[in-house]
Design a protein around this motif. Structure first.
Motif, short mmCIF file in Angstrom:
data_model
loop_
_atom_site.label_atom_id
_atom_site.label_comp_id
_atom_site.label_asym_id
_atom_site.label_seq_id
_atom_site.Cartn_x
_atom_site.Cartn_y
_atom_site.Cartn_z
N SER A 218 -4.62 6.39 -1.93
CA SER A 218 -3.87 5.05 -1.86
C SER A 218 -3.88 4.13 -3.11
O SER A 218 -4.88 4.09 -3.72
N ASN B 45 0.58 5.36 -0.33
CA ASN B 45 0.04 6.79 -0.18
C ASN B 45 1.08 7.81 0.37
O ASN B 45 1.37 8.00 1.38
N ARG C 200 0.97 -1.38 0.00
CA ARG C 200 0.09 0.05 -0.13
C ARG C 200 0.77 1.08 0.15
O ARG C 200 1.69 1.17 1.10
#
Length: 292
Positions: free
Chosen positions: A75, A68, A66
């Motif tokens: 994200s 972000n 992930r």
């Protein structure tokens, strides 16, 4: 169907993986309707996750990436199994940005740089490992390289690319990942650095119809790379109605009670957009399960 190969140098100092993920990224683009820049962001992360999934020793293990950085696309998430099959999505797939001065897609601008790359390895034992590193550039490959250097102390080079056609379809996508083995010395590092300085981009090599095996041999030509094995990989989602039911139970009793008041509750998988519908009777049955 994508293709991934693993190789090792004849002297046992370097391992390399290379993949053609064009079909995988094209599938993701069709499912999520990604823009050019979000196709590049998601496609790079899917390819990186495929490499990292292949390195899991546990047969039922999965790895989740992930990233972000506070950019407009939000994200970007990719999940891979131990065979290198992947699924993923981007929070806002419609984001469009001007090209960078060099004419390249501004993936770093879409992802942002004020945040983290988080890597979670689930070994199927209920005790996942999570590592997190600050984002270096938001361009994905450099961030994966940083993760290995900081969290796993493994000298790594990662290169990822997605070439998008004017109509937003995917022309080609793929990448490679190089890691030094314990037998590597300073001369090995110097040779690898020399190879990388005069290298074509991944998308250029793929556009020239080079296979992942060709890329392994071309990138590290002085090392006489030997192909260990190759794998067919795909965009593959393992969602099911039972898994969605478990997710609904985790939403909590009050939330389920509210859902039971609606004639039909629709739930879509974020990864593949498959839709699951539950009648009010279905929700009440789930409520009974949740209360036990």
């Amino acid at each position: 169907m994508g293709k991934l190969v693993r190789s090792i140098s004849h002297d046992g100092t370097v391992i390399m993986m290379a993949a053609d993920t064009s079909d995988i990224v094209a599938t993701a683009q069709r499912i999520h309707g990604t823009s050019k820049v979000t196709s590049a962001a998601l496609g790079r992360l899917l390819t990186g996750a495929s490499f990292m999934g292949q390195m899991l020793k546990e047969e039922k293990g999965t790895i989740t990436l992930r990233i972000n950085g506070g950019g407009p696309c939000g994200s970007v998430i990719a999940v891979a199994d131990s065979l290198g099959n992947v699924k993923g999505y981007v929070m806002d797939p419609s984001v469009e940005l001007p090209l960078k001065e060099n004419g390249k897609l501004d993936v770093g601008g879409a992802v942002g740089t004020d945040g983290y790359l988080t890597v979670m390895k689930d070994f199927g034992t209920g005790d996942p490992y999570t590592g997190q590193v600050p984002i270096v550039s938001g361009e994905i490959a450099e961030d994966i390289t940083s993760y290995y250097a900081v969290s796993e102390q493994i000298p790594t080079v990662c290169s990822l690319g997605v070439l998008v056609n004017p109509d937003k379809s995917i022309a080609c996508a793929g990448g490679f990942l190089i890691q030094l083995l314990p037998a590597a010395d300073d001369d090995t590092i110097t040779m690898v650095e020399g190879c990388l300085r005069k290298l074509k981009s991944v998308t250029t090599m793929l556009a020239e119809n080079m296979t992942p095996e060709d890329i392994c041999r071309e990138v590290l030509k002085p090392f006489e790379m030997e192909i260990l094995d190759e794998f067919d990989i795909a965009f593959r989602c393992d969602c099911s109605r039972k898994k969605v039911e478990r997710a609904l139970i985790s939403a909590g009793f009050e939330e389920l009670e509210d859902m039971s008041k609606d004639p039909v509750t629709s739930v879509s998988c974020q990864f593949c957009t498959e839709k699951y519908e539950f009648t009010s009777e279905d929700i009440r049955r789930i409520l009974i399960k949740a209360s036990k």
